[in-house]
Design an enzyme around this catalytic site. Structure first.
Site, short mmCIF file in Angstrom:
data_model
loop_
_atom_site.label_atom_id
_atom_site.label_comp_id
_atom_site.label_asym_id
_atom_site.label_seq_id
_atom_site.Cartn_x
_atom_site.Cartn_y
_atom_site.Cartn_z
N ASP A 17 0.83 -1.22 0.00
CA ASP A 17 0.00 0.00 0.00
C ASP A 17 0.86 1.27 0.00
OD1 ASP A 17 -2.46 1.31 0.07
OD2 ASP A 17 -3.27 -0.01 1.62
N ASP A 51 -10.32 3.32 -3.48
CA ASP A 51 -10.98 2.08 -3.06
C ASP A 51 -12.40 1.94 -3.63
OD1 ASP A 51 -8.70 1.89 -1.61
OD2 ASP A 51 -9.69 1.66 0.34
C1 GLA Z 1 -6.05 1.18 1.46
C2 GLA Z 1 -6.19 0.18 0.31
C3 GLA Z 1 -7.29 -0.81 0.64
C4 GLA Z 1 -6.98 -1.53 1.94
C5 GLA Z 1 -6.77 -0.51 3.06
C6 GLA Z 1 -6.25 -1.17 4.32
O1 GLA Z 1 -7.17 1.98 1.54
O2 GLA Z 1 -6.45 0.83 -0.89
O3 GLA Z 1 -7.47 -1.75 -0.41
O4 GLA Z 1 -5.83 -2.32 1.78
O5 GLA Z 1 -5.83 0.49 2.68
O6 GLA Z 1 -6.01 -0.27 5.34
#
Ligand code: GLA
Length: 395
Positions: free
Chosen positions: A148, A203
């Site tokens: 990430d 997301d």
């Molecule tokens: C980010 C990523 C998500 C998930 C969260 C976890 O938002 O884009 O897919 O992994 O972190 O904290």
């Protein structure tokens, strides 16, 4: 002496080609399950084990799903030597044992970390510990790393992902590397050879058409952001429009079929994000639809193109092996689309091996699982609001 030199030269070239561009991993889009969409931070080893068992018992493993990925919140700190420590209350048996269990079911083990100093949920990130963490993952038997971009502290994205990519390669263990910087730095332009897939957007949210201030996106808005990215996808390097929401309750059966169909068309990774232990019949039917999965997993590895955009109505086409093609009629509107489509009128110029003027193709409906006509006749269908007609043209 000369021969010896030549030999080493060839070995080096082969090695660098293999390690950079084509390490043989993710030759088709990765398929699996990830804990985030359903469980968020609420993960533990029981949930993960049960999900692995459910992947087998539901028929998903046989349909092609293989990775069980623990997302954020498994990690709690570092020891005095800097080794990452899993949360021992939630994962009392440790990660090696969990990986062994997942492997014993014929599945693969995935884990999550972050290029920043902390993960998005404030757990320890891998910044400054990349090689150490990669070695630890390899010792645990990890096969997949999602990485990430929170708390990145102004790092250069390409350099940061390259460092972890090098660290994973240095372990000698084949590990699929999932770049998750949300498309902020156009990873499709530099990700090939560094990772095997890269997120292209913020997301996903469990809704058909919705946008959130902080960047969460529904299915239709994510699709719009993939349309121009088709040149960047191919075997070993995929655009990732985020994990699936199928089965999480925010959309209708029709909308989930559209979501799954379009992810297949986009050659997207198919990472289920629901509770696999108690799926209803429709959810299981969607996730294990082999007619749809085979479009996604086609070895040509081409991402579909939106070759007709008529506002609420769109037509996407994905070239497949054996001179076949998948065509998806997408109805974004809230009215029925009364489709009457003449195959000879529009040329899918980019689908080289398919000639609708010269040959007649049979039309296979990938949700009804039956032939619904040939390309010599007009295709008539009522496509429901927010629905698709997904077909494969066969010779
Ligand atoms: C980010 C990523 C998500 C998930 C969260 C976890 O938002 O884009 O897919 O992994 O972190 O904290």
């Amino acid at each position: 002496m000369k021969k010896c030199f030549l030999f080493f030269l060839v070995v080096n070239i082969v090695h660098s080609v293999l390690s950079q561009e084509n390490d043989g991993l993710a030759l088709t889009p990765p398929m699996g399950w990830n804990s985030w969409n359903k469980f968020g931070c609420n993960v533990d080893e029981t949930i993960i084990k049960e999900m692995a068992e459910a992947m087998v018992n539901s028929g998903m493993r046989d349909a092609g799903y293989e990775f069980i990925v623990i997302d954020d919140c498994w990690q709690i700190g570092r020891d005095s030597l800097g080794n990452i420590i899993p949360d021992s209350e939630r994962f009392p048996s440790g990660m090696k044992a969990l990986g062994d269990y997942i492997h014993s079911l014929g599945l693969k083990f995935g884990i999550y970390s972050c290029a920043g100093s902390k993960t998005c949920q404030g757990r320890p990130g891998s910044r400054g510990y990349q090689f150490q963490d990669a070695r630890t993952y390899a010792e645990w038997g990890v096969d997949y790393l999602k990485y990430d971009w929170c708390y990145n502290e102004g790092q250069n994205a390409e350099a940061a992902y390259k460092t972890m990519s090098d660290a994973l390669k240095a372990t000698g263990r084949p590990i699929v590397f999932s770049i998750c910087e949300w498309g902020d730095n156009e990873p499709w332009k530099w990700g090939k050879g560094i990772g095997h897939l890269w997120r292209t957007t913020a997301d996903i949210r469990d809704c058909f058409q919705c946008q959130f201030d902080w960047g969460g996106l529904g299915v239709m808005d994510i699709i719009d952001r993939q349309a121009e990215l088709y040149p960047y996808a191919g075997p070993g390097h995929w655009n990732d429009p985020d994990m699936l929401e199928v089965g999480n309750g925010g959309m209708t059966y029709t909308e989930y079929k559209t979501h799954f169909s379009m992810w297949a068309m986009l050659a997207a990774p198919l990472m289920a994000g629901n509770d696999l232990r108690n799926m209803d019949r429709q959810t299981r039917e969607i996730l294990t639809n082999l007619d749809v999965i085979s479009i996604n997993q086609d070895e040509l590895g081409q991402q579909a193109r939106r070759f007709m955009d008529m506002g609420d109505y769109e037509i996407w086409a994905k070239p497949l092996t054996k001179g076949e093609v998948a065509v998806c009629f997408l109805n974004r509107s809230s009215e029925v689309w009364k489709l009457a489509y003449n195959w000879k009128q529009h040329t899918m110029y980019f689908v080289k091996d398919v000639n609708l003027h010269k040959y007649q193709y049979k039309i296979w409906d990938c949700w009804k699982h039956e032939y619904i006509g040939t390309t010599n006749e007009k295709l008539s269908a009522d496509i429901p609001p927010h629905g698709v007609l997904l077909v494969r043209l066969k010779k």
